[in-house]
Write an enzyme that holds these catalytic residues in place. Sequence first.
Site, short mmCIF file in Angstrom:
data_model
loop_
_atom_site.label_atom_id
_atom_site.label_comp_id
_atom_site.label_asym_id
_atom_site.label_seq_id
_atom_site.Cartn_x
_atom_site.Cartn_y
_atom_site.Cartn_z
N ARG A 201 0.87 -1.17 0.00
CA ARG A 201 0.00 0.00 0.00
C ARG A 201 0.91 1.23 0.00
O ARG A 201 2.05 1.17 0.44
CB ARG A 201 -0.91 0.03 1.23
CG ARG A 201 -1.86 -1.17 1.33
CD ARG A 201 -2.68 -1.09 2.61
NE ARG A 201 -3.64 -2.18 2.73
CZ ARG A 201 -3.41 -3.33 3.36
NH1 ARG A 201 -2.22 -3.52 3.96
NH2 ARG A 201 -4.32 -4.27 3.42
N HIS B 122 -2.40 2.14 -5.92
CA HIS B 122 -3.05 0.91 -5.46
C HIS B 122 -3.28 -0.08 -6.60
O HIS B 122 -3.39 -1.28 -6.36
CB HIS B 122 -4.38 1.24 -4.78
CG HIS B 122 -4.74 0.29 -3.68
ND1 HIS B 122 -4.05 0.25 -2.48
CD2 HIS B 122 -5.68 -0.68 -3.59
CE1 HIS B 122 -4.57 -0.69 -1.71
NE2 HIS B 122 -5.55 -1.28 -2.36
N HIS C 74 -4.00 -9.58 4.15
CA HIS C 74 -5.45 -9.69 4.33
C HIS C 74 -5.77 -10.60 5.51
O HIS C 74 -5.12 -11.62 5.71
CB HIS C 74 -6.10 -10.28 3.07
CG HIS C 74 -6.13 -9.33 1.92
ND1 HIS C 74 -6.36 -9.72 0.61
CD2 HIS C 74 -5.96 -7.97 1.87
CE1 HIS C 74 -6.31 -8.67 -0.18
NE2 HIS C 74 -6.09 -7.60 0.56
N LYS D 217 -2.32 -2.14 7.52
CA LYS D 217 -3.73 -1.92 7.81
C LYS D 217 -4.16 -2.79 8.97
O LYS D 217 -3.86 -3.98 9.02
CB LYS D 217 -4.57 -2.25 6.56
CG LYS D 217 -5.98 -1.74 6.63
CD LYS D 217 -6.67 -1.92 5.29
CE LYS D 217 -8.09 -1.37 5.33
NZ LYS D 217 -8.76 -1.52 4.03
N TYR E 49 -9.50 -11.40 -6.48
CA TYR E 49 -8.56 -11.40 -7.61
C TYR E 49 -8.79 -12.57 -8.56
O TYR E 49 -8.33 -12.53 -9.70
CB TYR E 49 -7.11 -11.41 -7.09
CG TYR E 49 -6.78 -10.15 -6.31
CD1 TYR E 49 -6.63 -8.93 -6.97
CD2 TYR E 49 -6.66 -10.17 -4.92
CE1 TYR E 49 -6.37 -7.77 -6.26
CE2 TYR E 49 -6.39 -9.01 -4.21
CZ TYR E 49 -6.25 -7.81 -4.89
OH TYR E 49 -5.99 -6.66 -4.17
N ARG F 80 -0.56 -2.61 -6.59
CA ARG F 80 -0.78 -3.66 -5.59
C ARG F 80 -1.77 -4.70 -6.13
O ARG F 80 -1.56 -5.90 -5.99
CB ARG F 80 -1.29 -3.03 -4.30
CG ARG F 80 -1.70 -4.01 -3.20
CD ARG F 80 -2.07 -3.22 -1.96
NE ARG F 80 -2.93 -3.97 -1.04
CZ ARG F 80 -2.48 -4.76 -0.08
NH1 ARG F 80 -1.17 -4.95 0.09
NH2 ARG F 80 -3.32 -5.38 0.74
#
Length: 379
Positions: A236, A325, A351, A261, A360, A328
């Site tokens: 990120r 982004h 994640h 995150k 994805y 990424r």
Amino acid sequence: MAHFPCISLHHLMVDKQRSIGLQYYTNKLIDEKAKALFLAKWSDEHQMIYIPNRKENLRSIYTTFKGIAWINGKNFFTKRAKKPQDNPVLSLENKRTQARPKDYRQCPESYLQKLELRRYALSTANAYIAHFEAFINHYKTKPLEEINDIDINNYLMELNRKALSTSYLNQAINSIKFYFEVVLDMPNRFYKIDRPRKKESLPKVISKAEVAAIIQCTNNIKHKCIVSLLYSAGLRRSELLNLRITDIDSKRMIITVRDGKGGKDRNTLLSKLVLADLRQYFKAYRPKIYLFEGQNNEQYSSTSVKNIIHRASKKAKIKKVITPHMLRHSFATHLLENGTNLRYIQELLGHSSTRTTEIYTHVAMNNIKNIKSPLDTLY
């Protein structure tokens, strides 16, 4: 105890007083016992009996209904407090001293203190404050303790009519819930808030050739390393800017991402090609603390990263608007197309759930390429 009637406890605000609501299916015995509780009253608004929220009253509920009903406190009791995130110490002093119009209603001090104690990320804290101040200024003449569930929903309906984004509406809801549930310590307060349905957008991805063209069109070795790292490690933008020199481990060929995150640390890939470029960059720029620094050895700016990619993609004659982004997203998609296990990609991206990473699979082209259109089989 499964055969016992169930009484659910709820946080209520009735006549500016914190109260305990008792919600249950009509039962003659429970009705009699509930009405006999100290200062028990009926709320037309909430359609349930309530009593003042005091420790002794809470104890009396359990004593009164012992052996008669099962008390469900799931929506009443505060969950065990989470460990404060290992973010830098948050200071909102600028919010306290910021000049405001005379009639402007500022965020309560208790709200600011809770954000600081929980060490929210500065960007999140600023967003919560902005949203909550917009809410309380919408009801400028109404005391905070008099704002009720109808007011909250009417305000959200007004926002919804303005056709604002789903993420904007959700953040507005979160800022309001933070006040009632965290600041006032009323978890799962008895209000009904309908969240907008989240739009299931596919991640925007570019091809490997486009990534290569952007990297080749950067102005210097510093810019090249920035773009290469965003793509090769799936970072990120904030994670890239927070990288320190010590986070690059050339012996193990990994990059340590700290305070990602959700306040999580993780390891991700260090490309051999990027490492060679980083060594060249380091000799030329000699950063002191952060891997990428601006003037006076300060942390590099987020806007600068965005501008680097914008200029390089324009120079590469790519007509699409490329964002940091998207690199990424492309990292994850290209790994999936190369046959990398989804679980590994989840770890590299940081994640919490594979459900987030599974998106994805909808943009990966390795399987779609093998499918022929029915039109191609007609002739």
